[in-house]
Design an enzyme around this catalytic site. Structure first.
Site, mmCIF file in Angstrom:
data_model
loop_
_atom_site.group_PDB
_atom_site.id
_atom_site.type_symbol
_atom_site.label_atom_id
_atom_site.label_comp_id
_atom_site.label_asym_id
_atom_site.label_seq_id
_atom_site.Cartn_x
_atom_site.Cartn_y
_atom_site.Cartn_z
ATOM 1 N N CYS A 111 -10.957 -2.244 -8.650
ATOM 2 C CA CYS A 111 -12.083 -1.594 -7.963
ATOM 3 C C CYS A 111 -12.384 -0.227 -8.589
ATOM 4 O O CYS A 111 -13.546 0.168 -8.715
ATOM 5 C CB CYS A 111 -11.779 -1.415 -6.484
HETATM 6 C C1 BEZ Z 1 -7.948 -4.386 -7.305
HETATM 7 O O1 BEZ Z 1 -8.981 -3.756 -7.249
HETATM 8 O O2 BEZ Z 1 -7.231 -4.356 -8.286
HETATM 9 C C2 BEZ Z 1 -7.520 -5.227 -6.134
HETATM 10 C C3 BEZ Z 1 -8.002 -4.982 -4.865
HETATM 11 C C4 BEZ Z 1 -7.583 -5.747 -3.799
HETATM 12 C C5 BEZ Z 1 -6.703 -6.791 -4.008
HETATM 13 C C6 BEZ Z 1 -6.242 -7.044 -5.291
HETATM 14 C C7 BEZ Z 1 -6.652 -6.269 -6.354
#
Ligand code: BEZ
Length: 209
Positions: free
Chosen positions: A45
């Site tokens: 994210c």
């Molecule tokens: C990420 O942004 O890496 C992420 C967010 C929520 C669950 C798994 C990965």
């Protein structure tokens, strides 16, 4: 109920990093991208939000406003914004909805319980100037989105909305386009002089400007 192409994008009021907004008032008659991410302070994210911030000028060229969302509260968004700038070199420059009560997530069906009970998936809604949904995309938490592809789709949506044409696989701005099947050969001669017939149902022409 899932939101489908052609549906009116539901309006909502929300708390964001740029204050309280009414979605329709904020959007006005521009195009808009509403996209969710699963959670703040997570790796994928962080790269996604910095990438979108870096593309601000590209979205502006396309008269498109961008708004993000997760179920994290406002103070979390504000704290995370510093990391986004640190990691990607791009400061957050679009509003992020703090959808702590899941009002918008539920309205847009952004939580897919068989993937995760509480977190939003990576949803994207492109909304046209008429407030109708033109594109939906859903990616899992583990896969960061390709925002260049999103710009490419917006180019196609904006072109095809006005010219009676469609865009072929892997089309990009400037490539030849397909003349819509609703346009007769007679009309096509008028509208797209010199067009090429590959098959009777596949006629191509330079991209109209
Ligand atoms: C990420 O942004 O890496 C992420 C967010 C929520 C669950 C798994 C990965």
């Amino acid at each position: 109920m899932a939101i489908r192409l052609g549906d009116k994008a539901p309006n909502f009021k929300a708390v964001t990093t740029e204050g309280e907004i009414d979605f329709y008032d904020w959007k006005g008659d521009s195009w808009a991208v509403l996209f969710s991410h699963p959670a703040d302070f997570t790796p994928v994210c962080t790269t996604e939000l910095g990438t979108v911030a870096g593309l601000k000028g590209e979205f502006e060229k396309r008269n498109t406003k961008v708004i993000g969302l997760s179920v994290d509260p406002l103070d979390s968004h504000e704290g995370w914004a510093k990391d986004i700038a640190d990691v990607t070199g791009n400061a957050l420059n679009f509003p992020l909805i703090a959808d702590h009560d899941r009002k918008v997530s539920d309205l847009y069906d952004m939580i897919h319980p068989n993937a995760d009970d509480t977190l939003t998936v990576r949803s994207v809604f492109v909304v046209g100037p008429d407030n109708k949904v033109k594109l939906t995309l859903t990616y899992p938490a583990s896969t960061g989105r390709n925002f260049d592809e999103l710009l490419r789709v917006i180019d196609s949506l904006q072109l095809t909305a006005g010219h009676g044409v469609a865009t072929p696989a892997n089309w990009k701005d400037g490539d030849k386009v397909i003349i819509g099947t609703g346009i007769s050969d007679e009309e096509a001669k008028d509208k797209f002089p010199g067009y090429e017939t590959v098959k009777p149902y596949l006629r191509v022409t330079p991209q109209p400007r």
